[in-house]
Design an enzyme around this catalytic site. Structure first.
Site, PDB file in Angstrom:
ATOM      1  N   GLU A   1      -5.006  -5.249  10.083  1.00 42.57           N
ATOM      2  CA  GLU A   1      -3.888  -4.036  10.476  1.00 42.57           C
ATOM      3  C   GLU A   1      -4.557  -3.430  11.763  1.00 42.57           C
ATOM      4  OE1 GLU A   1      -1.996  -3.059   6.213  1.00 42.57           O
ATOM      5  OE2 GLU A   1      -4.408  -1.199   6.717  1.00 42.57           O
TER       6      GLU A   1
ATOM      7  N   SER B   1       3.166  -2.520  10.198  1.00 49.82           N
ATOM      8  CA  SER B   1       5.144  -2.704  10.701  1.00 49.82           C
ATOM      9  C   SER B   1       5.670  -3.876   9.972  1.00 49.82           C
ATOM     10  CB  SER B   1       5.522  -2.176  11.983  1.00 49.82           C
ATOM     11  OG  SER B   1       5.137  -1.068  12.149  1.00 49.82           O
TER      12      SER B   1
ATOM     13  N   GLY C   1       2.778   1.940  10.985  1.00 42.34           N
ATOM     14  CA  GLY C   1       3.726   3.112  11.087  1.00 42.34           C
ATOM     15  C   GLY C   1       4.566   3.657  12.487  1.00 42.34           C
TER      16      GLY C   1
ATOM     17  N   HIS D   1      -9.674   1.108   4.335  1.00 45.03           N
ATOM     18  CA  HIS D   1      -8.121   0.795   5.320  1.00 45.03           C
ATOM     19  C   HIS D   1      -7.994   1.770   7.280  1.00 45.03           C
ATOM     20  CE1 HIS D   1      -4.398   2.233   6.489  1.00 45.03           C
ATOM     21  NE2 HIS D   1      -3.635   1.345   6.242  1.00 45.03           N
TER      22      HIS D   1
ATOM     23  N   GLU E   1      -6.931   4.205   8.209  1.00 43.58           N
ATOM     24  CA  GLU E   1      -6.739   5.756   8.248  1.00 43.58           C
ATOM     25  C   GLU E   1      -7.793   6.477   7.427  1.00 43.58           C
ATOM     26  OE1 GLU E   1      -2.881   5.024   5.839  1.00 43.58           O
ATOM     27  OE2 GLU E   1      -2.165   5.056   7.694  1.00 43.58           O
TER      28      GLU E   1
ATOM     29  N   ASN F   1       0.979  -1.017  -0.340  1.00 41.43           N
ATOM     30  CA  ASN F   1      -0.417  -0.129  -0.130  1.00 41.43           C
ATOM     31  C   ASN F   1       0.988   1.189   0.144  1.00 41.43           C
ATOM     32  OD1 ASN F   1      -1.812   1.986   0.446  1.00 41.43           O
ATOM     33  ND2 ASN F   1      -2.197   1.420   2.554  1.00 41.43           N
TER      34      ASN F   1
ATOM     35  N   LYS G   1       0.027   4.542  -0.405  1.00 43.18           N
ATOM     36  CA  LYS G   1      -1.085   5.092   0.587  1.00 43.18           C
ATOM     37  C   LYS G   1      -0.506   7.092  -0.613  1.00 43.18           C
ATOM     38  CE  LYS G   1       0.035   2.785   4.606  1.00 43.18           C
ATOM     39  NZ  LYS G   1      -0.087   2.686   5.754  1.00 43.18           N
TER      40      LYS G   1
HETATM   41  P1  13P Z   1       3.051  -0.115   7.663  1.00 38.64           P
HETATM   42  O1  13P Z   1       3.505  -1.529   6.934  1.00 38.64           O
HETATM   43  O2  13P Z   1       3.874   1.250   7.012  1.00 38.64           O
HETATM   44  O3  13P Z   1       3.271   0.465   9.173  1.00 38.64           O
HETATM   45  O4  13P Z   1       1.391  -0.007   7.365  1.00 38.64           O
HETATM   46  C1  13P Z   1       0.755  -0.691   7.548  1.00 38.64           C
HETATM   47  C2  13P Z   1      -0.443  -0.573   6.527  1.00 38.64           C
HETATM   48  O5  13P Z   1      -1.579   0.343   7.161  1.00 38.64           O
HETATM   49  C3  13P Z   1      -0.699  -0.966   5.123  1.00 38.64           C
HETATM   50  O6  13P Z   1      -1.970  -0.963   4.600  1.00 38.64           O
END
Ligand code: 13P
Length: 253
Positions: free
Chosen positions: A169, A215, A175, A97, A99, A11, A13
């Site tokens: 997740e 992560s 992150g 997601h 976010e 992803n 982002k």
């Molecule tokens: P990270 O791998 O940066 O922690 O992000 C995970 C994520 O949100 C994938 O959709």
């Protein structure tokens, strides 16, 4: 026991312009070659889909979007339909997601509509669920997952288990460098599979791939992937660099 082919998904982002995404995808395609031991997907921003689709056309890498809207077309300024994504070369779309839930008001009802709309356009939804840190601390992890699965997925029409992917997740692991331990992740994945059996069917639940995200890095992917109910990874930060993402893809080598 049905075969669940691992899926390693990136992803991206809100990172990378069209030219940057094109260069990254080109480099990744070289590193991956024609290795098809796992399924691979990358989800660039909408503005980079066309810059990436040509590059990965004859490779094992599939294209994904990061979101969609459930209507086919109309006066919905700023939105993109599943049919548009299909025409842009997408096989997958991330839906719900954390976010989007956190910053853009995405609800479980919206996730349900988007999932159904994706399925109707033969886009594989990657439905993201997971608890926040305070929900985990309050002992609410399983009730949160239960609600997200029931409201997001009950009644969606699947022809087979490969039509849908679920991504667990935990929000506190995204992150932050704090990965769920393999046992925490396995426990959540087993719970999710049990709920999918109730909400969809046991046959479907046995074949649906459940990815872990939060992560994921080259040095933790192997132990996560060794767990019985972890069928792949949804990778954020570590998917932006082709060498690192390729290491994750080749976790089994
Ligand atoms: P990270 O791998 O940066 O922690 O992000 C995970 C994520 O949100 C994938 O959709």
């Amino acid at each position: 026991m049905p075969q669940r082919k691992p899926l390693i998904a990136g992803n991206w982002k809100m990172f990378k312009t069209g030219p940057e995404a094109n260069a990254t995808a080109r480099h990744l395609a070289k590193l991956v070659g024609d290795d098809a031991t796992v399924d691979i997907m990358i989800a660039p921003p909408f503005t980079a889909l066309s810059a990436v689709s040509g590059v990965i056309e004859d490779t094992p890498i599939a294209l994904g979007a990061q979101n969609l809207y459930w209507e086919a077309e109309g006066a919905f300024t700023g939105e993109i339909s599943p049919g548009m994504l299909k025409a842009a070369g997408c096989t997958y779309a991330l839906i719900g997601h954390s976010e989007r839930r956190q910053y853009f008001g995405e609800s479980d009802d919206g996730v349900h509509r988007k999932t159904q709309a994706a399925l109707e356009s033969a886009i594989i939804p990657v439905v993201c669920i997971g608890e926040t840190e305070s929900e985990r601390e309050a002992g609410e992890t399983f009730s949160v997952l239960d609600k997200q699965i029931r409201l997001g997925l009950e009644g969606v029409s699947l022809r087979g288990p490969r039509d849908l992917v679920v991504a667990y997740e935990p929000v506190w692991a995204i992150g932050t460098g704090k990965t769920a331990t393999k046992d925490q992740a396995q426990e959540a994945h087993a719970f999710i599979r049990e709920k999918l059996a109730k909400v969809l069917s046991s046959d479907l639940a046995l074949g649906i791939r459940i990815l872990y995200g939060g992560s994921v890095k080259p040095d933790n992917v192997k132990e996560l992937m060794a767990m019985p109910d972890i069928d792949g990874a949804l990778v954020g930060g570590a998917s932006l660099k082709p060498e690192i993402f390729a290491e994750i893809i080749h976790f089994g080598a």
